[in-house]
Motif scaffolding. Sequence first.
Motif, short mmCIF file in Angstrom:
data_model
loop_
_atom_site.label_atom_id
_atom_site.label_comp_id
_atom_site.label_asym_id
_atom_site.label_seq_id
_atom_site.Cartn_x
_atom_site.Cartn_y
_atom_site.Cartn_z
N TYR A 20 0.86 -1.19 0.00
CA TYR A 20 0.00 0.00 0.00
C TYR A 20 0.89 1.23 0.00
O TYR A 20 2.02 1.17 0.48
CB TYR A 20 -0.92 -0.01 1.23
N ASP A 21 0.36 2.36 -0.51
CA ASP A 21 1.26 3.50 -0.67
C ASP A 21 1.44 4.37 0.56
O ASP A 21 2.33 5.20 0.59
CB ASP A 21 0.90 4.33 -1.92
N SER A 22 0.60 4.17 1.60
CA SER A 22 0.88 4.92 2.82
C SER A 22 0.37 4.16 4.04
O SER A 22 -0.34 3.16 3.91
CB SER A 22 0.24 6.31 2.77
#
Length: 824
Positions: free
Chosen positions: A318-320
């Motif tokens: 996931y990106d964050s």
Amino acid sequence: MRSKSLVIKMKKEIRELENEMKKETVLEQLSEKCLHTFGCDLDEATKQQTYRAVCLVVRDILAQQRREFCSQYEKQHAKQVFYMSMEFLVGTSLHNNLYNLGIEEVFEEALHDLSVDLKDLYEIEPDAGLGNGGLGRLASCYMDSMSSMDIPATGFSLRYEFGIFKQKIIDGWQMEFPDNWLEMGDVWLIPRKEDTVEIKFGGKIHEWMEDGKLRVEQYDYTPVLAVPYDMFISGYHSNAVNKLVLWSAKSPNNMDMSAFSRGDYVKAIEQNAMAEAISKVLYPADDHVEGKILRLKQQYLFVSASLQSIVKSHLKHYDSLDSLPEKVAVHINDTHPALCVPELLRILLDDYGYDWDTAWDICQRTLAYTNHTVMSEALERWPEHIFREQLPRIHQLVAEINRRLVNYLNTVYPGDVAKIEYMAVIANNEVRMANLCLACCHKVNGVSKLHSDILTHSIFRDYYNITPEKFTNVTNGIAYRRWLCQSNPRLTEKLKEWIGDGFVKDSTALEGLMKYYDNPQVLEELRKIKQYNKQNLCGYIAKTNGINVDPHSIFDVQIKRLHEYKRQLLNVLNIMHMYCAVKENPNLDIPPRTFVFAAKASAGYFMAKQVIRLIDAVSKMINSDPAVRDKIKVVFLEDYKVSLAEIIIPAADISEQISIAGKEASGTGNMKLMINGAVTLGTLDGANVEIHEQVGDENIFLFGMTAQEVEQLWQKGYNPIEYYNANLELRQVVDMLTSGVLGSRFDDIQKSLLTNAFGAADAYMTLADFDSYVRKQEEVSAAYLDQRRFTNMSLVNIAKAGLFSSDRAVGEYADNIWHVKGVQ
Ligand SMILES: *Cc1c(COP(=O)(O)O)cnc(C)c1O
């Protein structure tokens, strides 16, 4: 497309192909392992080598199945559970894994060709004893159930080089010996050196402003490395293979000898040893804190390493970290991993630049906490100066958490200084770990109905009043496929004949047994199975203790950690009373009884060790007295552990669960015994309350004060001397402790019961419950004489035990706390 793996191939063969073929695949794999691991042929291998080869083949199957499972849940972006526990009382794994994979028979056949008995290999395996008692075993039962229910889950703990000590009794005294389990137990562990992480202890904190943001750095700290080792956890006929990750502490010093002068070399070795001491040994205290710096370091090392790896793995997919609470549930098993709160906060603030409010919100939604005890000596509190010295950044964060908490509490309890102090995370120069969890976690649960009620109405009342929605109950459960299906195969086979095999996946199907209530053939079969299991335990007792036990006697067992609140002493006092009664009336007509004890005492717990010495003395007195020994026998089995429990439990008639009401949070031994047909003799404490609800008054032997009555007696003022003076039978046995007839004196035990120093005499109210207990034991004898009645009680206990499956408990955690689902 992934090519069809070994797992699939083997599973297919096992399910579809001829006997010959399956066996051949197994033998092929074993030969290959033997050759590659030991450089020998399979038929030349020692038993130890064969054992290791078998484990390695099973491990490969699990590894492949895990790969498939991981790609499955990653594709679905499934939410995962991370179960943080200082203890996992795993026990043995080979039998469990073969059983779960459905390949026990084919391995048995293959080994038979080599003239090796699979059962002998089971006996070679040491227990992985990375826990003290119920709390650690619960963690392992939950890992089993999560795997069986296809829930993606990882357990995190420490790879203790020495697990719970080995116990020997020498002249009545408990002696502790190191448990070097890795010598043989390492076959299940796969090191992942490349995923080593750094943990920072001590040092100083540097803070500065950069682009309008507060930046923080720890410097001059002592680094320690944490190396992960994976142990696969299989599920029953499931797709899931989960893992237990055990961290091992390692010094970062690479010991470049030439770089050191002689003095520095020694210092370097010393530092190495200090770093590596962190994962050296499990603290052997159960339900009791040891405020040692090393213990705090253990807690931080395993919490920090685990959270670092969770965060890293989340960011791979996931990106964050904004989505952390949607994809990750971190569970705090008792307060031992409570540092999860400030450590996750630290990672979000310092490593990823989050602001406080966002970071705190993520922590709250990610973390949940289970409380396991209400006893004050078990509530973890760290001296603030130790905390600050060892974990300076974590201390700053905890101080800020506390500052904000106290500000908030001043708005809801204005001016109530005492209440606010009681609820604070830091007060009186101590850091309180339970309050840290209460202040942050989105859910808090107790482990039985009674225990959760005590939390909300008593010790955590003030938190409950401001956030009632946080509190819930999840009554404990057990991995009954281990505790019934694997350890009691005869009962399991008969149950399948009677009610079908649905109960192996769905424990509530056990209720089907009720249709055989009072069925003479079924009762007769149940008696035969119990008899067989008792005979088996007799063999073990003869071998280990050299005592011949009557297999037709009542097997009355109390097996659990030795603790004053569990009141093994009450059991012994009744045995002494029975002894006196038989001595006074040699013709007394009672069914013969065998009392079985097994219990480890914490190494530094003086009174618990005295009780072991008393059991030993009473056992010697009774077993050597021809006037008594055919009616009563007392056996203390050394070194209580999972694999010993698996031998004792199927043979039990009576399950002693006699803690003072209000102190046993749940108990799980009670559930294991119940599902094997033992009838509970107990107080209304912990999950005994729910066992009673399940079976009804007729099928349990209840005695003693309720939790409420205990509380009222404390309020009124408890004086054990009044009970002593008023009861001749009681006086007789209490006097016996120091009369010399036991061959040795027990002044300290007698003093603990009678001497009212600071109102602390008989803190567990043994004397107050004595009469009620003795009378109930007489009822047990009478009930046993009516074999039809007693076996019906046993049948009802088996039938109603389905509620206490850890599948049910894990299902409740999944629905109400973690919000996770099994992966299809
Ligand atoms: C189940 C179990 C326990 C817990 O027993 P309680 O009676 O609930 O205290 C402790 N030790 C071992 C080895 C167990 O299997």
